[in-house]
Design an enzyme around this catalytic site. Structure first.
Site, PDB file in Angstrom:
ATOM      1  N   HIS A 470       0.806  -1.219   0.000  1.00  0.00           N
ATOM      2  CA  HIS A 470       0.000   0.000   0.000  1.00  0.00           C
ATOM      3  C   HIS A 470       0.847   1.281   0.000  1.00  0.00           C
ATOM      4  CE1 HIS A 470      -3.075  -2.799   2.154  1.00  0.00           C
ATOM      5  NE2 HIS A 470      -3.186  -2.891   0.849  1.00  0.00           N
TER       6      HIS A 470
HETATM    7  C1  LIG Z   1      -0.315  -7.506  -4.799  1.00  0.00           C
HETATM    8  C2  LIG Z   1      -1.206  -6.378  -4.356  1.00  0.00           C
HETATM    9  C3  LIG Z   1      -2.291  -6.655  -3.530  1.00  0.00           C
HETATM   10  C4  LIG Z   1      -3.128  -5.620  -3.125  1.00  0.00           C
HETATM   11  N1  LIG Z   1      -4.276  -5.929  -2.461  1.00  0.00           N
HETATM   12  C5  LIG Z   1      -5.188  -4.949  -2.229  1.00  0.00           C
HETATM   13  C6  LIG Z   1      -6.483  -5.267  -1.736  1.00  0.00           C
HETATM   14  O1  LIG Z   1      -6.835  -6.424  -1.547  1.00  0.00           O
HETATM   15  N2  LIG Z   1      -7.351  -4.240  -1.485  1.00  0.00           N
HETATM   16  C7  LIG Z   1      -6.997  -2.938  -1.692  1.00  0.00           C
HETATM   17  O2  LIG Z   1      -7.808  -2.050  -1.399  1.00  0.00           O
HETATM   18  N3  LIG Z   1      -5.777  -2.617  -2.180  1.00  0.00           N
HETATM   19  C8  LIG Z   1      -4.886  -3.585  -2.499  1.00  0.00           C
HETATM   20  N4  LIG Z   1      -3.696  -3.272  -3.077  1.00  0.00           N
HETATM   21  C9  LIG Z   1      -3.375  -1.843  -3.291  1.00  0.00           C
HETATM   22  C10 LIG Z   1      -4.179  -1.192  -4.421  1.00  0.00           C
HETATM   23  O3  LIG Z   1      -4.408  -2.098  -5.472  1.00  0.00           O
HETATM   24  C11 LIG Z   1      -3.420   0.053  -4.913  1.00  0.00           C
HETATM   25  O4  LIG Z   1      -3.269   0.953  -3.829  1.00  0.00           O
HETATM   26  C12 LIG Z   1      -4.128   0.800  -6.033  1.00  0.00           C
HETATM   27  O5  LIG Z   1      -4.413  -0.070  -7.091  1.00  0.00           O
HETATM   28  C13 LIG Z   1      -3.243   1.955  -6.513  1.00  0.00           C
HETATM   29  O6  LIG Z   1      -3.865   2.608  -7.591  1.00  0.00           O
HETATM   30  P1  LIG Z   1      -3.082   3.691  -8.461  1.00  0.00           P
HETATM   31  O7  LIG Z   1      -4.038   4.186  -9.468  1.00  0.00           O
HETATM   32  O8  LIG Z   1      -2.434   4.657  -7.554  1.00  0.00           O
HETATM   33  O9  LIG Z   1      -1.882   2.885  -9.163  1.00  0.00           O
HETATM   34  P2  LIG Z   1      -1.937   1.608 -10.100  1.00  0.00           P
HETATM   35  O10 LIG Z   1      -3.258   0.938 -10.017  1.00  0.00           O
HETATM   36  O11 LIG Z   1      -0.743   0.795  -9.782  1.00  0.00           O
HETATM   37  O12 LIG Z   1      -1.847   2.207 -11.568  1.00  0.00           O
HETATM   38  C14 LIG Z   1      -0.722   2.824 -12.130  1.00  0.00           C
HETATM   39  C15 LIG Z   1      -0.728   2.490 -13.617  1.00  0.00           C
HETATM   40  O13 LIG Z   1       0.196   3.334 -14.287  1.00  0.00           O
HETATM   41  C16 LIG Z   1       0.900   2.575 -15.256  1.00  0.00           C
HETATM   42  N5  LIG Z   1       2.153   3.285 -15.536  1.00  0.00           N
HETATM   43  C17 LIG Z   1       3.220   3.430 -14.710  1.00  0.00           C
HETATM   44  N6  LIG Z   1       4.175   4.166 -15.330  1.00  0.00           N
HETATM   45  C18 LIG Z   1       3.682   4.500 -16.552  1.00  0.00           C
HETATM   46  C19 LIG Z   1       4.207   5.249 -17.648  1.00  0.00           C
HETATM   47  N7  LIG Z   1       5.433   5.813 -17.611  1.00  0.00           N
HETATM   48  N8  LIG Z   1       3.431   5.385 -18.770  1.00  0.00           N
HETATM   49  C20 LIG Z   1       2.192   4.826 -18.833  1.00  0.00           C
HETATM   50  N9  LIG Z   1       1.671   4.092 -17.819  1.00  0.00           N
HETATM   51  C21 LIG Z   1       2.403   3.949 -16.687  1.00  0.00           C
HETATM   52  C22 LIG Z   1       1.067   1.233 -14.595  1.00  0.00           C
HETATM   53  O14 LIG Z   1       1.378   0.215 -15.503  1.00  0.00           O
HETATM   54  C23 LIG Z   1      -0.284   1.053 -13.912  1.00  0.00           C
HETATM   55  O15 LIG Z   1      -1.216   0.427 -14.754  1.00  0.00           O
HETATM   56  C24 LIG Z   1      -2.831  -4.276  -3.499  1.00  0.00           C
HETATM   57  C25 LIG Z   1      -1.739  -4.006  -4.318  1.00  0.00           C
HETATM   58  C26 LIG Z   1      -0.934  -5.041  -4.761  1.00  0.00           C
HETATM   59  C27 LIG Z   1       0.219  -4.731  -5.679  1.00  0.00           C
END
Ligand SMILES: Cc1cc2nc3c(=O)[nH]c(=O)nc-3n(C[C@H](O)[C@H](O)[C@H](O)COP(=O)(O)OP(=O)(O)OC[C@H]3O[C@@H](n4cnc5c(N)ncnc54)[C@H](O)[C@@H]3O)c2cc1C
Length: 531
Positions: A470
């Site tokens: 997280h």
């Molecule tokens: C293994 C795991 C288990 C988890 N379990 C849970 C759970 O059960 N419940 C819960 O609430 N949370 C859980 N989480 C946490 C939650 O999923 C994340 O906090 C949330 O998805 C973050 O969202 P975000 O939009 O910030 O980033 P992300 O969803 O990670 O999205 C970022 C995106 O940007 C893309 N990206 C990165 N750099 C670039 C670039 N230069 N150009 C274009 N695209 C790019 C990436 O490929 C990715 O698709 C878990 C996370 C993981 C990894």
């Protein structure tokens, strides 16, 4: 040159919500750019395959921290989704919002409009709760939230054992009270994963004003006279640019968003100088304030076979139960593994829970990557600190997006965190000594019976503690000199640029971070559209 009204970098939990909400009215052209591939893969759909996704190189960035000073110089594995849906396509699907006080604290820090009363409507509006609506839940949103379709007997045994320890039963951690033990609600529909992409993007792919580009890693944000004007990426050796008529929105997640800001010349000048990056705008807070839930696993060997193990009897149990997936969309293939858990107080006098538990019906170690331990029948307990005091940072390893960002989690750098982790291990052990769990336990694997004093437990923690995935806070919202975005998520000092993802959280919330990130993106869309 191609141009769109809005360019969203990163098709993860936040990016998919923005793509939907900004394109919905049909007035604006929107381009969502994702570095990873499409999410059309059985491993993403079938919940139990979450274990396999840990090892996927195609859909998981598989980042690692730098050697951690307080964790015996270990590099901590940091999985992150690299596909549409981002980390919501590889996560454990638990639907958790955190505590009311988390958001009220954001508001007290000066972030007007982010108190619990302000964010609750967004949690409700984005949710379709199968169990029905009430004061805390909605049924008209896009994100399907259901009861787990797999409730293993051993997970029930954990709930009973925890109750015997005095922890109350709670059937809704997102309702009036977070405190208690029970089954988690999950982001699934008909027993399949319901990622942010599935909820917000897939149904809208036919919109003419929405363009989704995959397999494109944005190299930098183009800045001209303190204004974001577009993005740049490499394709087959050629530099390509896409321009933004209105705004560039950065949603690349807590590790990649600060990396991309720094590569675009926005950050701490000292850090940029090291890599000969031209300074566009000084913002010393970019990449700082990294916060994550530190976690410790306690593992026991058992004489019970109806759980996940690489053993013939488990395999037979698995095959028999897996069949219900194809006939009824239920059973163990729908299991998120951490089916049960809860939020507890390390001391009953505390005002709110400070530890979260995830019970695991397997001998789990090293993010499920330790195959040897899975040869034993076992059960395990994740215990993590809900509000750790240690903070780390993200910096650059080179001037290229092709190098992973440098991650310093800096876990256990604050002494209070170790004290609470020791308590967390003792509580996990206490639960394992209660009926009906105690009757099936034959031996403690981790920490092991030799580990008894606080000093020995602390040593065990240093050798085994990990992230529970997280990371937040690296582009924090606020108005102090270390903040990166304001309360409308606009980057300080740069026009037409926002950051919208988990990185903007000023402080880590007390729970899993997917639903909060979706809430942040839904609220950001309203701010952008001035709704
Ligand atoms: C293994 C795991 C288990 C988890 N379990 C849970 C759970 O059960 N419940 C819960 O609430 N949370 C859980 N989480 C946490 C939650 O999923 C994340 O906090 C949330 O998805 C973050 O969202 P975000 O939009 O910030 O980033 P992300 O969803 O990670 O999205 C970022 C995106 O940007 C893309 N990206 C990165 N750099 C670039 C670039 N230069 N150009 C274009 N695209 C790019 C990436 O490929 C990715 O698709 C878990 C996370 C993981 C990894």
């Amino acid at each position: 040159m191609t141009s769109f009204d809005y360019i969203i970098i990163g098709g993860g939990s936040a990016g998919c919500v923005l793509a939907d909400k900004l394109s919905a009215c049909g007035k604006y052209t929107v381009c969502l750019i994702e570095a990873g591939k499409s999410d059309q893969h059985w491993m993403i759909q079938v919940p139990l395959a979450v274990i396999a996704l840990m090892r996927s190189k195609a859909r998981n960035w598989q980042l690692n921290s730098e050697p951690e000073e307080h964790l015996n110089q270990r590099k901590i594995f940091n999985p992150r989704g690299k596909t549409l849906g981002g980390s919501s396509s590889i996560n454990a699907m638990l639907y958790v919002r955190g505590q009311k006080e988390d958001y009220d604290h954001w508001e007290q820090l000066g972030n007007k409009g982010w108190g619990y009363k302000d964010v609750l409507p967004y949690f409700k509006a984005t949710e379709h709760r199968e169990m029905g609506e009430n004061d805390y839940h909605g049924t008209s949103g896009e994100l399907n939230v259901s009861e787990s379709k797999s409730k293993l007997d051993i997970s029930e045994s954990f709930i009973k054992a925890a109750q015997t320890c005095g922890f109350p039963l709670n059937d809704d951690f997102n309702g009036k009270e977070q405190e208690g033990i029970g089954f988690y609600q999950v982001t699934q529909k008909d027993g399949l994963r319901y990622s942010s992409a599935k909820a917000f993007l897939t149904p809208n792919l036919a919109r003419e004003n929405l363009t989704v580009l995959t397999d494109i890693q944005v190299e930098k944000i183009l800045i001209e006279d303190k204004k974001a004007i577009g993005i740049e990426y490499l394709s087959k050796g050629n530099t390509c640019q896409i321009l933004a008529n209105n705004e560039v929105i950065l949603s690349a997640g807590a590790f990649h968003s600060p990396q991309l800001l720094m590569l675009s010349g926005i950050g701490d000048p000292e850090e940029l100088e090291k890599h000969n990056i031209n300074l566009q705008h000084q913002l010393n807070g970019v990449g700082k304030n990294l916060q994550d839930h530190i976690d410790i696993l306690t593992v026991n060997q058992v004489n019970y076979q109806q759980l996940f193990a690489y053993r013939p009897k488990s395999a037979w149990w698995f095959v028999r139960n897996a069949l219900t997936f194809f006939t009824k969309k239920s059973g163990i293939l729908t299991s998120v593994i951490a089916e049960a858990g809860g939020f507890i107080k390390s001391d009953p006098s505390l005002a709110r829970p400070d530890i979260q538990l995830h019970f695991i019906p397997a001998a789990m170690d090293d993010h499920g990557r330790n195959n040897k331990i899975l040869l034993k029948y076992g059960i395990a307990m994740h215990a993590c600190l809900l509000r750790p005091k240690s903070t780390g940072k993200v910096t650059l390893s080179s001037d290229s997006i092709k190098s992973s960002p440098k991650i310093f989690l800096n876990m256990l750098s604050h002494p209070d965190d170790m004290d609470l982790m020791v308590k967390a291990v003792k509580i996990s052990r206490q639960i394992f000594t209660q009926e009906p769990l105690s009757t099936v336990i034959t031996k403690e694997i981790f920490p092991s019976q030799q580990c008894q004093t606080d000093a020995e437990i602390a040593q065990f923690i240093r050798s085994k503690a990990n992230t529970i995935y997280h990371p937040v806070g690296t582009c924090k919202m606020g108005s102090d000199e270390m903040s990166v975005v304001d309360n409308e998520l606009k980057v300080h000092g740069i026009n037409n640029l926002r950051v919208v993802d988990a990185s903007i959280m000023p402080t880590l919330i007390s729970g899993n971070t997917n639903a909060p990130t979706i809430m942040i993106a839904a609220k950001a869309a309203d701010l952008i559209l001035r709704k």
